[in-house]
Design an enzyme around this catalytic site. Structure first.
Site, mmCIF file in Angstrom:
data_model
loop_
_atom_site.group_PDB
_atom_site.id
_atom_site.type_symbol
_atom_site.label_atom_id
_atom_site.label_comp_id
_atom_site.label_asym_id
_atom_site.label_seq_id
_atom_site.Cartn_x
_atom_site.Cartn_y
_atom_site.Cartn_z
ATOM 1 N N CYS A 213 29.924 41.854 30.775
ATOM 2 C CA CYS A 213 30.105 41.338 32.138
ATOM 3 C C CYS A 213 31.366 40.494 32.234
ATOM 4 O O CYS A 213 32.050 40.490 33.253
ATOM 5 C CB CYS A 213 28.907 40.486 32.552
ATOM 6 S SG CYS A 213 27.416 41.430 32.832
ATOM 7 N N CYS A 366 45.728 39.947 28.212
ATOM 8 C CA CYS A 366 44.665 40.253 29.185
ATOM 9 C C CYS A 366 44.057 38.940 29.665
ATOM 10 O O CYS A 366 44.699 37.892 29.566
ATOM 11 C CB CYS A 366 43.613 41.189 28.592
ATOM 12 S SG CYS A 366 42.594 40.429 27.330
#
Ligand SMILES: [Zn+2]
Length: 408
Positions: A213, A366
């Site tokens: 998630c 990222c």
């Protein structure tokens, strides 16, 4: 019908043997409890005896996150007499979009303590035991020993397989749920009368194939729906009413509001619950799954490859020639970014490596350093060697170097 996410064979299934989950000795209810549970007592299927079953019951909830929140709240409200909570983390502001058992006032506090306090406020008549530790092969048996059922509210494969094997080995039902973006799954695995999680998924997916998630996002209300369904199954098991999801997998999609059921069959070759099981003790699940289960993502690819935000900043300031490659999704650039980075989303990287020059010093970037670590391994696999991973990603960059950028 859609195919089931993940992998493994799903087979057709015969009927399910009924198991009595009721405690032999049922406690009595005080007048205050009778008043509190009045709306339960009015239902013939629950009644005084059912409420006493709930009071006698005990449930261990693995994880106090998105799934564990509604599970714990509703089991406490329903009067399940003994609830155990296992988690090892502290409440983070990014949790509050879905982990509704916690609050802004408990950010930074231990999750199990935050959850325990909320449950005892909801229902002071129950016992809530908090285990502030990672759920591992070393402690799982001891923690779970006194509980009738186990509810899997974990968010990773090592804990899921651990919970499954523990339930198979100790003969306890495993109320399973999982979520991904807009989709969820629910089942009850009880190897005494039906299949287990390994019957459905004999092997974990390759590391990195199924994102968490934290990497892929999840609609906040989704674990609310799935966790509430898990709590419903737990209460049905305790009361001995209805048809539990043993031998059935519920697939839920919030986008089209669809509920589909897949019949599951016990796999006689299952290594945990089949005819010749080889899983006779809890194993090393991190090794089995090839990923650390409860290690919080620290965004490190290993010292050999990491570059810290401070190191990167020094090199950029000194004018070192670096090729910055941001492997996030394009919509994430609006949140934060480093100027000059080339954007190649992780999912496209394998097919776009020709856009990169192996002679460049490449720094992969990222959000938190997890996807960039994966990108690093993709590029290593095709011969790149001059690679670096921005440790902790843009969130670490925002924290250490550029406070004008938000952390997300
Ligand atoms: Zn099995």
């Amino acid at each position: 019908m859609r195919s089931v996410k993940c992998f493994g064979h799903i087979r057709a299934i015969p009927g399910v043997k009924k198991i009595d989950y009721t405690h032999p000795m049922l406690p009595t209810l005080s007048h205050e409890e009778i008043l509190r549970y009045s709306r339960h007592l009015l239902i013939p299927d629950v009644g005084l005896e059912g409420q006493r079953k709930l009071k006698a019951a005990s449930a261990l909830i693995v994880g106090t996150g998105g799934l564990g929140s509604p599970v714990a709240l509703y089991l406490a409200a329903a009067g399940v007499g003994h609830i155990g909570l296992v988690d090892f983390d502290v409440v983070d502001r990014t949790n509050l979009q879905r982990q509704v058992i916690h609050g802004t006032s408990t950010v930074g506090k231990l999750k199990v303590e935050s959850a325990r306090n909320r449950l005892l406020d909801l229902n002071p008549d129950i016992q809530v035991d908090a285990y502030n530790q990672a759920f591992t092969s070393a402690n799982a048996r001891e923690i779970a020993e006194t509980y009738d059922l186990i509810i899997d509210g974990s968010d990773n494969f090592p804990t899921r397989y651990l919970t499954n094997d523990l339930c198979v080995l100790t003969g306890k039902p495993n109320v399973y749920g999982s979520v991904y973006r807009f989709e969820g799954q629910v089942s009850v695995f009880d190897a005494r009368s039906g299949p287990c999680y390994r019957c459905l998924f004999p092997n974990p997916p390759p590391p990195g194939l199924v994102p968490t998630c934290a990497e892929s996002g999840v609609l906040g209300i989704l674990p609310g729906t799935i966790g509430t369904l898990q709590a419903t199954e737990a209460i049905k098991l305790i009361l001995g009413i209805g048809e539990p999801l043993i031998g059935r997998l519920l697939l839920y999609n919030a986008q089209d509001m669809s509920f589909e059921f897949v019949r599951l069959r016990k796999n006689s070759d299952c290594l945990a619950c089949g005819t010749n099981p080889t899983v006779t003790e809890l194993i090393d699940y991190d090794q089995f799954c090839g990923v650390p289960g409860h290690a919080v993502e620290n965004g490190s690819a290993g010292v050999e490859w990491d570059i810290t935000p401070h190191q990167l900043n020094e090199q950029l300031t000194a004018g070192t020639q670096l090729k910055l490659v941001d492997v996030r999704e394009p919509h994430e650039l609006e949140i934060s970014h480093i100027d000059g980075a080339q954007v190649i989303p992780l999912g496209e990287l394998a097919s776009r490596t020709s856009e990169l020059d192996p002679t460049d010093e490449i720094v992969l970037i990222c959000k938190a350093g997890v996807r960039s670590t994966r990108a690093l391994h993709i590029l290593l696999g095709v011969g790149f060697r001059k690679l670096h991973n921005l440790q902790g990603g843009l969130n670490a960059w925002a924290k250490d170097i550029d406070p004008n950028q938000p952390i997300y």
